[in-house]
Write a protein that holds these residues in place. Structure first.
Motif, PDB file in Angstrom:
ATOM      1  N   MET A  43      12.634  -1.652   5.676  1.00 26.31           N
ATOM      2  CA  MET A  43      12.468  -1.596   4.221  1.00 26.31           C
ATOM      3  C   MET A  43      11.099  -2.106   3.805  1.00 26.31           C
ATOM      4  O   MET A  43      10.486  -1.584   2.873  1.00 26.31           O
ATOM      5  N   LYS A  44      10.564  -3.088   4.527  1.00 23.68           N
ATOM      6  CA  LYS A  44       9.219  -3.586   4.216  1.00 23.68           C
ATOM      7  C   LYS A  44       8.178  -2.498   4.440  1.00 23.68           C
ATOM      8  O   LYS A  44       7.239  -2.338   3.630  1.00 23.68           O
ATOM      9  N   LEU A  45       8.310  -1.731   5.514  1.00 19.71           N
ATOM     10  CA  LEU A  45       7.346  -0.662   5.771  1.00 19.71           C
ATOM     11  C   LEU A  45       7.435   0.420   4.703  1.00 19.71           C
ATOM     12  O   LEU A  45       6.408   0.963   4.274  1.00 19.71           O
ATOM     13  N   LEU A  46       8.644   0.733   4.263  1.00 20.97           N
ATOM     14  CA  LEU A  46       8.807   1.688   3.162  1.00 20.97           C
ATOM     15  C   LEU A  46       8.150   1.146   1.896  1.00 20.97           C
ATOM     16  O   LEU A  46       7.427   1.859   1.186  1.00 20.97           O
ATOM     17  N   HIS A  47       8.394  -0.123   1.608  1.00 26.03           N
ATOM     18  CA  HIS A  47       7.799  -0.756   0.425  1.00 26.03           C
ATOM     19  C   HIS A  47       6.284  -0.731   0.497  1.00 26.03           C
ATOM     20  O   HIS A  47       5.601  -0.370  -0.475  1.00 26.03           O
ATOM     21  N   ASN A  48       5.730  -1.109   1.667  1.00 29.66           N
ATOM     22  CA  ASN A  48       4.278  -1.197   1.759  1.00 29.66           C
ATOM     23  C   ASN A  48       3.612   0.172   1.775  1.00 29.66           C
ATOM     24  O   ASN A  48       2.472   0.315   1.316  1.00 29.66           O
ATOM     25  N   PHE A  49       4.301   1.166   2.306  1.00 27.21           N
ATOM     26  CA  PHE A  49       3.767   2.526   2.207  1.00 27.21           C
ATOM     27  C   PHE A  49       3.595   2.911   0.746  1.00 27.21           C
ATOM     28  O   PHE A  49       2.560   3.447   0.341  1.00 27.21           O
ATOM     29  N   VAL A  50       4.605   2.610  -0.069  1.00 23.86           N
ATOM     30  CA  VAL A  50       4.520   2.942  -1.494  1.00 23.86           C
ATOM     31  C   VAL A  50       3.500   2.057  -2.203  1.00 23.86           C
ATOM     32  O   VAL A  50       2.637   2.553  -2.940  1.00 23.86           O
ATOM     33  N   SER A  51       3.558   0.736  -1.977  1.00 18.28           N
ATOM     34  CA  SER A  51       2.687  -0.165  -2.740  1.00 18.28           C
ATOM     35  C   SER A  51       1.227  -0.066  -2.299  1.00 18.28           C
ATOM     36  O   SER A  51       0.325   0.104  -3.139  1.00 18.28           O
ATOM     37  N   LEU A  52       0.968  -0.152  -0.989  1.00 17.58           N
ATOM     38  CA  LEU A  52      -0.413  -0.061  -0.510  1.00 17.58           C
ATOM     39  C   LEU A  52      -0.946   1.359  -0.633  1.00 17.58           C
ATOM     40  O   LEU A  52      -2.130   1.563  -0.900  1.00 17.58           O
ATOM     41  N   GLY A  53      -0.062   2.337  -0.440  1.00 17.57           N
ATOM     42  CA  GLY A  53      -0.475   3.722  -0.654  1.00 17.57           C
ATOM     43  C   GLY A  53      -0.886   3.967  -2.093  1.00 17.57           C
ATOM     44  O   GLY A  53      -1.865   4.672  -2.371  1.00 17.57           O
ATOM     45  N   SER A  54      -0.145   3.358  -3.034  1.00 19.58           N
ATOM     46  CA  SER A  54      -0.491   3.505  -4.450  1.00 19.58           C
ATOM     47  C   SER A  54      -1.838   2.870  -4.761  1.00 19.58           C
ATOM     48  O   SER A  54      -2.639   3.418  -5.541  1.00 19.58           O
ATOM     49  N   VAL A  55      -2.120   1.718  -4.164  1.00 24.05           N
ATOM     50  CA  VAL A  55      -3.419   1.067  -4.359  1.00 24.05           C
ATOM     51  C   VAL A  55      -4.537   1.938  -3.789  1.00 24.05           C
ATOM     52  O   VAL A  55      -5.595   2.110  -4.420  1.00 24.05           O
ATOM     53  N   THR A  56      -4.309   2.512  -2.610  1.00 25.30           N
ATOM     54  CA  THR A  56      -5.317   3.385  -1.997  1.00 25.30           C
ATOM     55  C   THR A  56      -5.571   4.612  -2.867  1.00 25.30           C
ATOM     56  O   THR A  56      -6.724   5.006  -3.086  1.00 25.30           O
ATOM     57  N   LEU A  57      -4.518   5.202  -3.386  1.00 27.78           N
ATOM     58  CA  LEU A  57      -4.652   6.359  -4.280  1.00 27.78           C
ATOM     59  C   LEU A  57      -5.441   5.982  -5.538  1.00 27.78           C
ATOM     60  O   LEU A  57      -6.366   6.692  -5.949  1.00 27.78           O
ATOM     61  N   LEU A  58      -5.080   4.841  -6.148  1.00 25.36           N
ATOM     62  CA  LEU A  58      -5.775   4.416  -7.366  1.00 25.36           C
ATOM     63  C   LEU A  58      -7.239   4.075  -7.081  1.00 25.36           C
ATOM     64  O   LEU A  58      -8.113   4.346  -7.919  1.00 25.36           O
ATOM     65  N   ALA A  59      -7.502   3.476  -5.922  1.00 23.45           N
ATOM     66  CA  ALA A  59      -8.890   3.159  -5.568  1.00 23.45           C
ATOM     67  C   ALA A  59      -9.723   4.431  -5.476  1.00 23.45           C
ATOM     68  O   ALA A  59     -10.871   4.484  -5.941  1.00 23.45           O
ATOM     69  N   GLU A  60      -9.132   5.471  -4.884  1.00 20.87           N
ATOM     70  CA  GLU A  60      -9.842   6.747  -4.781  1.00 20.87           C
ATOM     71  C   GLU A  60     -10.092   7.337  -6.165  1.00 20.87           C
ATOM     72  O   GLU A  60     -11.181   7.854  -6.451  1.00 20.87           O
ATOM     73  N   ALA A  61      -9.074   7.252  -7.039  1.00 21.41           N
ATOM     74  CA  ALA A  61      -9.232   7.772  -8.399  1.00 21.41           C
ATOM     75  C   ALA A  61     -10.270   6.976  -9.180  1.00 21.41           C
ATOM     76  O   ALA A  61     -11.103   7.549  -9.902  1.00 21.41           O
ATOM     77  N   ALA A  62     -10.235   5.640  -9.042  1.00 24.10           N
ATOM     78  CA  ALA A  62     -11.194   4.799  -9.762  1.00 24.10           C
ATOM     79  C   ALA A  62     -12.617   5.063  -9.285  1.00 24.10           C
ATOM     80  O   ALA A  62     -13.569   5.073 -10.086  1.00 24.10           O
TER      81      ALA A  62
END
Length: 296
Positions: A173-192
């Motif tokens: 569950m932690k890996l699922l959580h971090n895929f979503v949370s860290l993946g979201s940060v990576t996506l936002l960093a690219e957009a920013a």
């Protein structure tokens, strides 16, 4: 068990907060001395003891908490003449708060069971700030009865405790959580970064996203960097993010799950770690992408 003695291995940014709250709530604590620990002077002044090896920590404890970087470190802690296995006794409990590969977690649990030692994975979410405040989230994999037995200890440093299932379910569950949370940060960093290169002011980017569908925890954690150049909103390194997404990709492959998005995010973080020190904090990915500084 009344007043169990607690051992702890791994007092980094997260572990120090955990240890501080355990001692604050009156538990006896023995921590393993290690160069990777945060400064321990205040913890020792509050009554904690230190021991030189994992074996010595186990010998001084009834319950041992691991809070290290990942599966390789957990496996290394168990091994050797002065490793954890050398000091464990039947009836003890090991609680692993690390972020680990589920298959490795299952093997660790099986190895400990052969010694009569109980095991629970208790993966963490939230940040070092919440660790110090005693407000972590814990994702538990293991026996429900064991969880109830150790809940008073876990509650010294956790606000929310979720029983995810059997052994390794917490780590999954932690890996699922971090895929979503860290993946979201990576996506936002690219957009920013794209916004900067397109002439959009960071403040405008933040305002529009937080008033629409782009609002969320990832934006809140990046916002201090975007508005003030501060990394305090997310004290998590690019190297750790790459490691966690790599663990998730391994889990996805093992389960036959689609992982195209994970591969793309992993490639971005791998390039970042080739271009800068992997210990660079994740919010700075925005600046690296905006400069076009990542190596192919």
């Amino acid at each position: 068990m009344q007043n169990p003695r607690i051992g702890m291995i791994g007092l980094g940014l997260m572990g120090l907060g955990i240890a501080t709250n355990i001692v604050k709530k009156g538990f006896a604590l023995t921590a393993m001395a290690h160069p990777g620990n945060q400064p321990l002077a205040e913890l020792i002044a509050a009554g904690a003891q230190t021991a030189p090896t994992a074996q010595a920590v186990a010998q001084a404890s009834d319950i041992v908490i691991l809070c290290v970087n990942g599966s390789a470190q957990v496996e290394a802690i168990l091994a050797g003449d002065t490793g954890l296995l050398a000091g464990l006794r039947a009836g003890m409990t090991v609680i692993d708060c690390s972020t680990s590969i589920p298959a490795s977690t299952q093997q660790v649990a099986a190895t400990l069971a052969q010694r009569g030692v109980r095991f629970m994975d208790a993966a963490m979410t939230r940040t070092p700030n919440e660790a110090m405040q005693g407000r972590l989230n814990l994702l538990i994999g293991g026996d429900a009865a064991l969880l109830e037995e150790v809940r008073p200890l876990l509650s010294t440093f956790a606000e929310n405790i979720v029983h995810a299932g059997g052994v390794s379910a917490g780590h999954s569950m932690k890996l699922l959580h971090n895929f979503v949370s860290l993946g979201s940060v990576t996506l936002l960093a690219e957009a920013a970064a794209c916004a900067r290169r397109s002439g959009i002011d960071d403040a405008v980017f933040v305002e529009v996203l937080e008033k629409g569908g782009g609002w969320g925890a990832a934006l809140e954690r990046l916002k201090p960097y975007l508005l003030r150049g501060e990394t305090s909103g997310l004290r998590f390194s690019m190297g750790n993010a790459l490691k966690d997404l790599g663990y998730y990709a391994d889990m996805a492959r093992e389960t036959g799950s689609h992982d195209a998005a994970a591969q793309a995010m992993q490639a971005t973080l791998a390039a970042a770690c080739q271009s800068v020190d992997p210990q660079t904090l994740l919010p700075e990915l925005v600046g690296q992408l905006a400069k076009g500084a990542l190596k192919a």
